[in-house]
Motif scaffolding. Structure first.
Motif, PDB file in Angstrom:
ATOM      1  N   ARG A  73      -8.994  -1.851 -18.050  1.00 52.69           N
ATOM      2  CA  ARG A  73      -9.118  -2.367 -19.422  1.00 52.69           C
ATOM      3  C   ARG A  73     -10.564  -2.238 -19.865  1.00 52.69           C
ATOM      4  O   ARG A  73     -11.478  -2.064 -19.059  1.00 52.69           O
ATOM      5  N   THR A  75     -13.051  -4.425 -22.684  1.00 52.75           N
ATOM      6  CA  THR A  75     -13.136  -5.544 -23.620  1.00 52.75           C
ATOM      7  C   THR A  75     -14.583  -5.704 -24.044  1.00 52.75           C
ATOM      8  O   THR A  75     -15.481  -5.759 -23.203  1.00 52.75           O
ATOM      9  N   PRO A 199      -2.705   2.731 -18.046  1.00 53.74           N
ATOM     10  CA  PRO A 199      -3.602   1.754 -18.690  1.00 53.74           C
ATOM     11  C   PRO A 199      -5.065   2.181 -18.653  1.00 53.74           C
ATOM     12  O   PRO A 199      -5.842   1.794 -19.522  1.00 53.74           O
ATOM     13  N   ALA A 203      -7.825   2.233 -21.582  1.00 55.52           N
ATOM     14  CA  ALA A 203      -9.163   1.644 -21.437  1.00 55.52           C
ATOM     15  C   ALA A 203     -10.245   2.629 -21.866  1.00 55.52           C
ATOM     16  O   ALA A 203     -11.208   2.259 -22.546  1.00 55.52           O
TER      17      ALA A 203
END
Length: 323
Positions: A73, A75, A199, A203
């Motif tokens: 991921r 963020t 995933p 990302a």
């Protein structure tokens, strides 16, 4: 106090090299304009203590750096990025699909990364710094570590495709049950790799779309290239998965045909011997008045009759194209 959980520590000099930071120097101030990279083993008590007490990071970032399991991921937290990525486990005697993870906090002045198992991509960064060909700023570090993960992944993807090629070649000349195990092994690897690479693609897409001061347009362009490479790997895995599924279906059909052929042959044999069994059973009953019991030619007469019966059956089977 020395931090024994520190694996690598560098103060980037902005020219592709860097000065080593030891566990004793973690809390020392950096020279003006320098960026630090600290790479920890997050399972070590010293690492956990330093990150919690001295890193001055938000709690959400601390939790992410020390978490046991993390899916890929990206963020954005303020002016920094919290990133979790995966790479293939290239250590000796390890399964390639047993992927290793790295967690990264990166902002304009420092880079903190954590891992549990040995990661060759981090060692690649150390080698590049030793050769004065390493990252010069946080954006360069991000693109180089992402690219290093992709390079290490390429060999595993190629080996997976080669395994599928080998299975398809064997399938042309053989329908062995052993192929089932090979196909299952390939499909397990593909599923495991794709579980994290899908995933990770998201990302990386999020990473190069992020607008943050220290991430330059050139960095974003390089991240796009890395993302395109990963997308190609995922497409190769999808192709390998589909080819393995087709090979498994073809193998199942062939094995089913073999079984049906054998059962058909046994059915024909049973059909041939069914009337013969009836005759022998009938002539074997122990009751009086059995015809031919005193005739010395009775055995040969019965044997000839059954031979003629078998011949008629075979003629009928052949006429109906049953074999």
């Amino acid at each position: 106090m020395k931090n024994t959980g520190l694996i690598y520590g560098y103060s980037l000099d902005g020219k592709g090299g860097g000065d080593v930071i030891t566990g004793d120097d973690l809390n020392a101030p950096l020279p003006e304009g320098r960026v630090s990279w600290l790479h920890f083993d997050y399972t070590h008590a010293d690492t956990q203590r330093w990150i919690i007490e001295n890193s001055q990071l938000d709690q959400v970032v601390i939790d992410a750096l020390l978490t046991e399991e993390s899916r890929p991921r990206t963020t954005q937290v303020g002016e920094g990025l919290l990133i979790a990525l995966r790479g293939v486990n290239a250590s000796p005697d390890s399964d390639p699909e047993d992927m290793v993870g790295i967690r990264i906090w990166i902002d304009k002045t420092r880079i903190i990364s954590t891992r549990r198992r040995y990661m060759l991509a981090a060692k690649d960064m150390v080698d590049a710094l030793a050769a004065n060909a390493g990252p010069t700023n946080p954006g360069d570090f991000l693109t180089m570590i992402s690219a290093a993960l992709m390079v290490r992944m390429q060999e595993t993807i190629n080996e997976t495709e080669d395994s599928v090629d080998s299975i398809e070649e064997e399938l042309v000349s053989s329908s062995s049950y052993d192929l089932r195990n090979k196909i299952s092994a390939v499909r397990r690897i593909v599923i495991s790799l794709r579980r994290y690479l899908a995933p990770q693609r998201d990302a990386l897409l999020q990473m190069h779309q992020t607008r943050i001061a220290w991430l330059t347009e050139d960095n974003q362009q390089q991240l796009r290239e890395v993302t395109d490479t990963l997308i190609r790997y995922i497409e190769d895995l999808d192709s390998a998965r589909d080819r393995a599924a087709v090979a498994q279906e073809e193998l199942s059909n062939r094995l089913a045909e073999q079984m049906n052929s054998r059962m058909y042959l046994l059915s024909l044999v049973a059909a041939v011997f069914l009337p013969l069994g009836f005759f022998t059973g009938l002539l074997g009953i122990n009751v009086g008045g059995m015809p031919g019991a005193e005739n010395p030619w009775a055995f040969w007469i019965v044997s000839g009759f059954m031979t003629i019966t078998v011949g008629i059956q075979l003629w009928l089977f052949k006429r109906k194209n049953w074999f």
